[in-house]
Design a protein around this motif. Structure first.
Motif, PDB file in Angstrom:
ATOM      1  N   LYS A 134     -14.300  22.430  -0.979  1.00  0.00           N
ATOM      2  CA  LYS A 134     -14.784  21.763  -2.191  1.00  0.00           C
ATOM      3  C   LYS A 134     -14.313  20.315  -2.241  1.00  0.00           C
ATOM      4  O   LYS A 134     -15.108  19.393  -2.479  1.00  0.00           O
ATOM      5  N   PHE A 135     -13.035  20.090  -1.975  1.00  0.00           N
ATOM      6  CA  PHE A 135     -12.504  18.730  -2.036  1.00  0.00           C
ATOM      7  C   PHE A 135     -12.987  17.885  -0.859  1.00  0.00           C
ATOM      8  O   PHE A 135     -13.175  16.674  -1.005  1.00  0.00           O
ATOM      9  N   GLN A 136     -13.210  18.510   0.297  1.00  0.00           N
ATOM     10  CA  GLN A 136     -13.754  17.787   1.443  1.00  0.00           C
ATOM     11  C   GLN A 136     -15.154  17.279   1.125  1.00  0.00           C
ATOM     12  O   GLN A 136     -15.505  16.133   1.445  1.00  0.00           O
ATOM     13  N   GLU A 137     -15.976  18.112   0.497  1.00  0.00           N
ATOM     14  CA  GLU A 137     -17.333  17.706   0.127  1.00  0.00           C
ATOM     15  C   GLU A 137     -17.307  16.576  -0.897  1.00  0.00           C
ATOM     16  O   GLU A 137     -18.120  15.639  -0.817  1.00  0.00           O
ATOM     17  N   MET A 138     -16.384  16.639  -1.843  1.00  0.00           N
ATOM     18  CA  MET A 138     -16.254  15.569  -2.835  1.00  0.00           C
ATOM     19  C   MET A 138     -15.866  14.257  -2.169  1.00  0.00           C
ATOM     20  O   MET A 138     -16.409  13.189  -2.496  1.00  0.00           O
ATOM     21  N   LEU A 139     -14.930  14.340  -1.216  1.00  0.00           N
ATOM     22  CA  LEU A 139     -14.480  13.122  -0.527  1.00  0.00           C
ATOM     23  C   LEU A 139     -15.599  12.535   0.330  1.00  0.00           C
ATOM     24  O   LEU A 139     -15.808  11.314   0.322  1.00  0.00           O
ATOM     25  N   GLU A 140     -16.324  13.385   1.059  1.00  0.00           N
ATOM     26  CA  GLU A 140     -17.411  12.891   1.903  1.00  0.00           C
ATOM     27  C   GLU A 140     -18.518  12.259   1.061  1.00  0.00           C
ATOM     28  O   GLU A 140     -19.136  11.273   1.476  1.00  0.00           O
ATOM     29  N   GLU A 141     -18.769  12.796  -0.120  1.00  0.00           N
ATOM     30  CA  GLU A 141     -19.778  12.220  -1.012  1.00  0.00           C
ATOM     31  C   GLU A 141     -19.318  10.844  -1.511  1.00  0.00           C
ATOM     32  O   GLU A 141     -20.122   9.900  -1.610  1.00  0.00           O
ATOM     33  N   THR A 142     -18.028  10.720  -1.815  1.00  0.00           N
ATOM     34  CA  THR A 142     -17.473   9.431  -2.235  1.00  0.00           C
ATOM     35  C   THR A 142     -17.633   8.395  -1.120  1.00  0.00           C
ATOM     36  O   THR A 142     -18.052   7.257  -1.363  1.00  0.00           O
TER      37      THR A 142
END
Length: 347
Positions: free
Chosen positions: A158-166
């Motif tokens: 979940k946090f990896q996806e948030m970071l990649e989107e950022t």
């Protein structure tokens, strides 16, 4: 040196880069363009320097550019670094170039420092170069998300996806900065983009901190929460009912999932107590069977599906592989300490 790296990170300029065969060109960022040419320059430097044909000024300039590139590679967070270009000479230059820099202080201690603690926030605020701060923050976030994933796959993802989107939004906004804007206006817009991305990265950091500490509010151990998270996620993903959710202090609490998470952890601990269990096929098969029986007995899911079981087992094996690595590291540390004590007694 630090200001030069900051310029490389913050520049919104783009250039045409030619492919190796010289047939194709494409637009690349200033950072990519700079690093490509420093890489070419380094190869030329390695060929020419032994001959003695390079003067002191030429050598100093080449070393300066290589040190700047090395610093960029070391702090780079928004792109995957090209480690091939970080040879020993450049690494040594970087070490000297960063010696008195706040960025160096954070990077060197980053793996040991608690980036979720107040000390990290304080040291982060000491870095006055916005682009360098963003790159360094994202790099350390990547490391911590990867580390968290060794215990809790679902939360880490979940946090990896948030970071990649950022990172994706950051690159897209920089890419579409108008080349016709006046320099000052473009610089101001670029600063806003960097500031927004940094705020998003800090929000991810704070969200991850809250998630890592939520096991206490749930009344579970840190490891049990990893199984709790996968049970909740699979339930929502497959759209079936299981227990009743209650939100307390922003935390979703489901007593049935909590109970089942504890049972799974107990089974894992009991079966994986065997030495070298990861390579013992019989023990692994028995573990799978015991967990399958546990899930079925507890009605999870209401209609049994192999996919749900497989994903639960993925979390089990991921967790135990990490635990085995930690045990191995601790054993090696104890061995080193024992050898050191023997040596001390001998001397």
């Amino acid at each position: 040196m630090a200001q030069a790296a900051e310029y490389v990170f913050s520049s919104a300029e783009s250039f045409n880069s030619t492919s190796k065969d010289g047939k194709k060109t494409k637009k690349v960022s200033f950072k990519t363009y700079f690093l490509q040419y420093v890489k070419r320059m380094r190869k030329a430097y390695d060929l020419c320097q032994p001959s003695g044909e390079l003067g002191e000024e030429e050598s100093a300039l080449a070393q300066c550019f290589m040190a700047i590139a090395g610093m960029v590679y070391k702090m780079n967070g928004t792109d995957a670094p090209d480690t091939d270009t970080m040879n020993r000479r450049v690494a040594k230059m970087v070490e000297e170039a960063l010696k008195y820099n706040n960025v160096e202080s954070v990077l060197e201690d980053g793996e040991e420092m608690d980036i979720f603690g107040p000390e990290f926030t304080e040291r982060l605020s000491d870095i006055k170069m916005p682009a360098s701060k963003l790159e360094m923050l994202i790099k350390l976030l990547r490391q911590q998300i990867s580390e968290y994933g060794r215990v809790n796959q679902i939360a880490s993802k979940k946090f990896q996806e948030m970071l990649e989107e950022t990172i994706k939004q950051y690159h897209e906004r920089r890419k579409f900065l108008s080349e016709e804007e006046a320099g000052a206006t473009q610089d101001e817009t670029a600063e806003d983009i960097i500031k927004e991305a940094t705020e998003q990265a800090l929000a991810i950091l704070n969200g991850m901190k809250a998630d890592r500490e939520s096991f206490r509010k749930l009344g579970l151990t840190f490891e049990e929460k990893a199984f709790y998270d996968i049970l909740i996620a699979l339930r929502d993903k497959n759209n079936f009912e299981y227990g009743e959710d209650k939100t307390v202090d922003g935390i979703v609490i489901n007593e049935k999932c909590k109970s089942l998470a504890r049972k799974i952890k107990e089974i894992v601990d009991a079966k994986s107590s065997f030495a070298d269990w990861l390579n013992n096929q019989r023990v692994r098969e028995q573990l799978k069977l015991d967990i399958k029986i546990c899930l079925v007995k507890n009605g999870y899911p209401p209609q049994y599906t192999p996919e749900v079981f497989r994903e639960v087992m993925d979390q089990v094996e991921n967790f135990k592989e990490y635990e085995s690595e930690v045990d191995k590291m601790m054993f090696q540390k104890l061995q080193r300490n024992h050898q050191a004590r023997k040596l001390w007694r001998f001397t």
